[in-house]
Design a protein around this motif. Structure first.
Motif, mmCIF file in Angstrom:
data_model
loop_
_atom_site.group_PDB
_atom_site.id
_atom_site.type_symbol
_atom_site.label_atom_id
_atom_site.label_comp_id
_atom_site.label_asym_id
_atom_site.label_seq_id
_atom_site.Cartn_x
_atom_site.Cartn_y
_atom_site.Cartn_z
ATOM 1 N N LEU A 230 -64.006 32.202 154.271
ATOM 2 C CA LEU A 230 -64.434 31.093 153.415
ATOM 3 C C LEU A 230 -64.600 31.599 151.991
ATOM 4 O O LEU A 230 -65.432 32.469 151.717
ATOM 5 C CB LEU A 230 -65.755 30.501 153.920
ATOM 6 N N TYR A 231 -63.789 31.036 151.088
ATOM 7 C CA TYR A 231 -63.889 31.319 149.659
ATOM 8 C C TYR A 231 -64.511 30.110 148.974
ATOM 9 O O TYR A 231 -64.238 28.964 149.346
ATOM 10 C CB TYR A 231 -62.506 31.593 149.072
ATOM 11 N N LEU A 232 -65.300 30.357 147.940
ATOM 12 C CA LEU A 232 -66.013 29.294 147.248
ATOM 13 C C LEU A 232 -65.813 29.420 145.740
ATOM 14 O O LEU A 232 -66.007 30.506 145.174
ATOM 15 C CB LEU A 232 -67.505 29.362 147.575
ATOM 16 N N LEU A 233 -65.425 28.307 145.104
ATOM 17 C CA LEU A 233 -65.221 28.256 143.662
ATOM 18 C C LEU A 233 -65.923 27.010 143.125
ATOM 19 O O LEU A 233 -65.677 25.901 143.624
ATOM 20 C CB LEU A 233 -63.725 28.182 143.322
ATOM 21 N N THR A 234 -66.764 27.174 142.113
ATOM 22 C CA THR A 234 -67.477 26.020 141.553
ATOM 23 C C THR A 234 -67.538 26.126 140.034
ATOM 24 O O THR A 234 -67.869 27.184 139.493
ATOM 25 C CB THR A 234 -68.908 25.935 142.129
ATOM 26 N N GLY A 235 -67.232 25.027 139.361
ATOM 27 C CA GLY A 235 -67.274 24.980 137.904
ATOM 28 C C GLY A 235 -68.702 24.972 137.378
ATOM 29 O O GLY A 235 -69.570 24.297 137.933
ATOM 30 N N GLU A 236 -68.918 25.701 136.301
ATOM 31 C CA GLU A 236 -70.276 25.801 135.759
ATOM 32 C C GLU A 236 -70.779 24.474 135.184
ATOM 33 O O GLU A 236 -71.984 24.289 135.017
ATOM 34 C CB GLU A 236 -70.347 26.889 134.690
ATOM 35 N N TYR A 237 -69.879 23.528 134.895
ATOM 36 C CA TYR A 237 -70.271 22.244 134.320
ATOM 37 C C TYR A 237 -70.244 21.109 135.344
ATOM 38 O O TYR A 237 -70.145 19.947 134.976
ATOM 39 C CB TYR A 237 -69.374 21.893 133.133
ATOM 40 N N ASP A 238 -70.348 21.450 136.630
ATOM 41 C CA ASP A 238 -70.335 20.413 137.660
ATOM 42 C C ASP A 238 -71.762 19.945 137.938
ATOM 43 O O ASP A 238 -72.575 20.704 138.456
ATOM 44 C CB ASP A 238 -69.716 20.962 138.946
ATOM 45 N N PRO A 239 -72.096 18.677 137.618
ATOM 46 C CA PRO A 239 -73.436 18.180 137.885
ATOM 47 C C PRO A 239 -73.649 17.771 139.343
ATOM 48 O O PRO A 239 -74.789 17.614 139.794
ATOM 49 C CB PRO A 239 -73.555 16.961 136.965
#
Length: 291
Positions: A230-239
Motif C-alpha cells: 500500500l502506497y499513499l500520496l496526499t497533496g498538502e493543499y487537500d482540505p
C-alpha cells in the motif's frame, strides 16, 4: 502530420450484483496492468496525461475506466434507474475493479485511485489483497473529514442534488479543493469534467466517500503489505484528506509508504501531472522491480 494520443477506448460488459453494465475504458501501454479509478462525480478523463506518459506506458498497461453513470458509461440498460436513488456502496465500489480485472484477464494488477478511488485503494488492500500486487491511494485515509458526516445523506443531497444547483456550480465548488499553485487551464479542466456529471451522481458517490469507507484501526493494522503493498500520496493543499490524516493511516499499516505532495491539492493527477509524476514514477519503478 495528424496528431493522435496513444489511447484506445472500448466498452466491456461487467455484471455486478446481478446487473449487467456497459462500461467504458481507455488504455495505453503494455506490461504490468495498472487500473486507475477516478474521483467522485467525475470520470476517467482525469488520467489522460498519465495515459500519454511514455515513461509509464513503457512498462505498464494503464487502464482508466468510467464507473457506471459516469463519463461514457451509461446507466444500465433494462433497469428503471430513473425511478431509483443513485448511491455508491462500498461493496459495489470494490466489485467494479475486480470485475474489470476478471473480464480483461489481468494478472494481479496494480490499482491506483484518487479521492474516493484513493479510499478504495485502501479497501482493496484490506479486503482482497490476493487480487492486487499493490495499491496506490491518492488522497486516501482511514475515513473522510467530518465535514458532512453530521449532515447525513439527506443534507448532502439537498446541497448537491438540488435541481436549482446546476453542474457548473458543482464544478465551481471543486475550486475549494484545488491547490493555488495549479495552472488555470488544469483547474478549468477539472471544473469542466464536473460540469458534465449527471444529476445526483456526485451526491450518490459521497455515500461511499463519507460514510461507507470508514476503516477501523484494527482493519488498517491487519493490511498485509507483503501480499499487497500500500502506497499513499496526499497533496498538502487537500482540505478533505490532509497529509496528517493520511499519515495516521500510514502509521497503522505495517510496511505502508507515504509521501505528502508539495503544492498539490485534492485532484493532483489533473491539477498538475508534471508535479504528480515526480512522486508516482519512483513507486511504479519499485513495483516493477518487485514483480
Amino acid at each position: 502530420m495528424t496528431k493522435h494520443d496513444p489511447i484506445t477506448g472500448r466498452y466491456v460488459y461487467l455484471t455486478v450484483e446481478g446487473i449487467e453494465y456497459r462500461v467504458y475504458y481507455e488504455e495505453a501501454g503494455q506490461g504490468i496492468p495498472l487500473i486507475v479509478g477516478h474521483t467522485a462525480g467525475s470520470d476517467g478523463r482525469q488520467y489522460r496525461h498519465l495515459l500519454c506518459d511514455e515513461e509509464v506506458t513503457r512498462n505498464y498497461r494503464v487502464i482508466a475506466f468510467d464507473l457506471p453513470y459516469h463519463g461514457k458509461s451509461l446507466p444500465p440498460y433494462g433497469v428503471r434507474w430513473w425511478e431509483q436513488e443513485y448511491n455508491m456502496t462500498k461493496a459495489r465500489m470494490i466489485a467494479f475493479p475486480n470485475a474489470l480485472s476478471d473480464a480483461l484477464g489481468l494478472d494481479r494488477p496494480v490499482y491506483m485511485g484518487s479521492s474516493m478511488g484513493g479510499h478504495l485503494a485502501c479497501d482493496l488492500a484490506s479486503t482482497c489483497p490476493e487480487r492486487y500486487r499493490a495499491t496506490i491511494a491518492v488522497e486516501g485515509a482511514l475515513r473522510s473529514a467530518v465535514e458532512y458526516v453530521d449532515v447525513g445523506m439527506a443534507g448532502i443531497r439537498k446541497e448537491f442534488d438540488n435541481p436549482n444547483v446546476n453542474r457548473t456550480s458543482i464544478g465551481a465548488a471543486m475550486m475549494l479543493n484545488i491547490s493555488p499553485y495549479s495552472p488555470e487551464e488544469n483547474v478549468r479542466e477539472i471544473q469542466w469534467e464536473y460540469a458534465c456529471g449527471g444529476p445526483g451522481i456526485f451526491a450518490g458517490d459521497l455515500l461511499y466517500y463519507y460514510y461507507e469507507h470508514n476503516m477501523s484501526d484494527d482493519e488498517a493494522r491487519a493490511i498485509d503489505t507483503s501480499k499487497c503493498m500500500l502506497y499513499l500520496l496526499t497533496g498538502e493543499y487537500d482540505p478533505n484528506t490532509s497529509p496528517k490524516e493520511t499519515q495516521a493511516l500510514a502509521d497503522l499499516v505495517p510496511g505502508a509508504k507515504f509521501w505528502p505532495m508539495k503544492q498539490l491539492g485534492h485532484f493532483p493527477v489533473t491539477e498538475d501531472y508534471t508535479k504528480f509524476r515526480q512522486y508516482l514514477l519512483p513507486i511504479l519503478e519499485e513495483i516493477k522491480a518487485n514483480s
